[in-house]
Scaffold this active site. Sequence first.
Site, PDB file in Angstrom:
ATOM      1  N   ASP A   7       0.844  -1.195   0.000  1.00  0.00           N
ATOM      2  CA  ASP A   7       0.000   0.000   0.000  1.00  0.00           C
ATOM      3  C   ASP A   7       0.882   1.249   0.000  1.00  0.00           C
ATOM      4  O   ASP A   7       1.357   1.686   1.042  1.00  0.00           O
ATOM      5  CB  ASP A   7      -0.923  -0.017   1.228  1.00  0.00           C
ATOM      6  N   LYS A  41       1.711   7.760   0.655  1.00  0.00           N
ATOM      7  CA  LYS A  41       2.042   7.758   2.082  1.00  0.00           C
ATOM      8  C   LYS A  41       3.436   8.353   2.268  1.00  0.00           C
ATOM      9  O   LYS A  41       4.322   8.115   1.440  1.00  0.00           O
ATOM     10  CB  LYS A  41       2.089   6.319   2.612  1.00  0.00           C
ATOM     11  N   ASP A  51       0.054  -5.127   4.413  1.00  0.00           N
ATOM     12  CA  ASP A  51      -1.325  -4.709   4.155  1.00  0.00           C
ATOM     13  C   ASP A  51      -2.171  -5.824   3.535  1.00  0.00           C
ATOM     14  O   ASP A  51      -3.343  -5.634   3.219  1.00  0.00           O
ATOM     15  CB  ASP A  51      -1.346  -3.449   3.287  1.00  0.00           C
ATOM     16  N   ARG A  58     -11.174  -0.519   1.843  1.00  0.00           N
ATOM     17  CA  ARG A  58     -12.640  -0.618   1.874  1.00  0.00           C
ATOM     18  C   ARG A  58     -13.219  -0.727   0.467  1.00  0.00           C
ATOM     19  O   ARG A  58     -14.308  -1.255   0.278  1.00  0.00           O
ATOM     20  CB  ARG A  58     -13.225   0.580   2.640  1.00  0.00           C
TER      21      ARG A  58
HETATM   22  N1  BES Z   1      -3.467   0.015   5.143  1.00  0.00           N
HETATM   23  C1  BES Z   1      -3.853   1.262   5.657  1.00  0.00           C
HETATM   24  C2  BES Z   1      -4.219   1.231   7.137  1.00  0.00           C
HETATM   25  C3  BES Z   1      -3.116   0.962   8.109  1.00  0.00           C
HETATM   26  C4  BES Z   1      -2.103   1.887   8.301  1.00  0.00           C
HETATM   27  C5  BES Z   1      -3.179  -0.159   8.900  1.00  0.00           C
HETATM   28  C6  BES Z   1      -1.139   1.652   9.245  1.00  0.00           C
HETATM   29  C7  BES Z   1      -2.214  -0.393   9.850  1.00  0.00           C
HETATM   30  C8  BES Z   1      -1.189   0.508  10.009  1.00  0.00           C
HETATM   31  C9  BES Z   1      -5.094   1.776   4.926  1.00  0.00           C
HETATM   32  O1  BES Z   1      -5.172   1.446   3.595  1.00  0.00           O
HETATM   33  C10 BES Z   1      -5.054   3.259   5.022  1.00  0.00           C
HETATM   34  O2  BES Z   1      -4.132   3.836   4.519  1.00  0.00           O
HETATM   35  N2  BES Z   1      -6.053   3.843   5.700  1.00  0.00           N
HETATM   36  C11 BES Z   1      -6.102   5.236   5.880  1.00  0.00           C
HETATM   37  C12 BES Z   1      -7.525   5.671   5.633  1.00  0.00           C
HETATM   38  C13 BES Z   1      -7.713   7.157   5.613  1.00  0.00           C
HETATM   39  C14 BES Z   1      -7.016   7.753   4.424  1.00  0.00           C
HETATM   40  C15 BES Z   1      -9.201   7.440   5.575  1.00  0.00           C
HETATM   41  C16 BES Z   1      -5.700   5.550   7.331  1.00  0.00           C
HETATM   42  O3  BES Z   1      -6.088   4.793   8.230  1.00  0.00           O
HETATM   43  O4  BES Z   1      -4.970   6.504   7.529  1.00  0.00           O
HETATM   44 ZN    ZN Z   2      -4.219  -0.277   3.021  1.00  0.00          ZN
HETATM   45 MN    MN Z   3      -4.160   2.751   2.317  1.00  0.00          MN
END
Ligand code: BES
Ligand code: ZN
Ligand code: MN
Length: 461
Positions: free
Chosen positions: A234, A241, A252, A315
């Site tokens: 990811d 990121k 991920d 999601r």
């Molecule tokens: N894979 C990540 C979530 C994640 C990050 C899980 C770090 C465990 C550790 C997910 O795809 C993501 O980036 N989610 C974002 C959503 C936001 C942009 C609404 C998040 O949680 O920051």
């Molecule tokens: Zn993710």
């Molecule tokens: Mn993500």
Amino acid sequence: MSMPSFADPSEPAIPLHLVAQSQLEDWLSEQPYPVSAWVSSLGFAGSLGQAVLVPDSNGTPKLALAGYGTEDTRARGRFHLASALSKLPKGAYAIASGLPEGDAEVEALGCLLAGYRFDRYRPQTPMAAELAAPNSSNAHVLHAIATGEALTRDLINTPASDMGPDNLEEAARDLAAIHSADLSVIAGDDLLAQNFPMIHTVGRAAHCAPRLLDMSWGDAGPKITLVGKGVCFDTGGLNLKPGASMGLMKKDMGGAASVLGLAHMIMATGVPIQLRVLIPAVENSVSGNAFRPGDILTSRKGLTAEINNTDAEGRLVLADALSYAQEAEPDLIVSMATLTGAARVAVGPDLAPYYCDDLQFVAALETAAQTQADPVWRMPFHTPYEAMIEPGIADLDNAPKGGFAGSITAALFLRRFVDTSTYAHFDIYGWQPSDAPARPKGGVGQATRALLQTLNGMAQT
Ligand code: BES
Ligand code: ZN
Ligand code: MN
């Protein structure tokens, strides 16, 4: 992978006594002087994790002691026998006293889990000591659980360079072959032809084509469908990121790794259910054809979603997989996903936060989590927050501004794609940040053992 089995039962084992701090004085008073003197001289106090080997007068091992701490220190962790065993020298050990009968199985399992090593890229020093399976235990079941967990850990630990969507497919194929399960795969442009637009859109910018893995096994019993987030890496997509947040994103696909590990446990122990495993396997990457912030996607179900952050990709791929799962009307759908950073902030890496409104399932899961030393924490599908995922210009917003209740809004998003009464969702972390008993630093399964026991219960009723 390496996950040791129990010691060969035909070989003599060194008796291992667990001694709690409060019992030490009594225990020592019953020993011949050389034993009590030796144990005292080594500073053994019965603290958790302490272990000493006691030789006889010829220098051969006579018995071993493992500290069993106090009620308070035991409550602060789990798998205490494993942490003591990992300090003992090479040999086979058999629990001789001091462990309550009801704890023997889970402590023995901990000893297997502690022996896991990720040795794909470099040989690792194996755990020296081996435990003999306790008499009361079902060694076959414990072994199946440990092997499933090792699979989960291996899949997570393997970096994206060797664990792309194609490799994840291969892992599912290998697992299906072992258990004579069926596997079908829809990949690349076929995802569009067969109406999985979100999976295709998230995965299309990567070199390795996105795909949906669909495994089924078993022909009687309740229909249970496990859905795992398989984002093999990811980057965040165009909403890239920052480096520090991207570093661990090989994990991920932790949801996919968990449901595959759990599937192994189910199939190897023959839980009488009709199991289906769905994994959208993609890489959230960056390229000229990457999906963009502001894009509006139409899902398989027909619901539209405004992309307010390409980093909220999990999601999206899960939405199509969940609606596909729901179309077959199973008795239960369980999704597992490393879905939000918010979940990690809320409960940390040791607890698996989950959402479910079926209180019978909740009760069974909570009991199983206790017995299996596999802690979970229930979170709310808080309906008043539904408005937060409704942007106005589309049905859904994939990344509500402000980030309030980030794990809850993600769960509410997923719930739009299933029948609410038969759904449980786990927003797991999938990673052990530092060595802990039975859980070396690295990829780790969460809630899988608790789910195995829960599904077993569902199958019996
Ligand atoms: N894979 C990540 C979530 C994640 C990050 C899980 C770090 C465990 C550790 C997910 O795809 C993501 O980036 N989610 C974002 C959503 C936001 C942009 C609404 C998040 O949680 O920051
Ligand atoms: Zn993710
Ligand atoms: Mn993500």
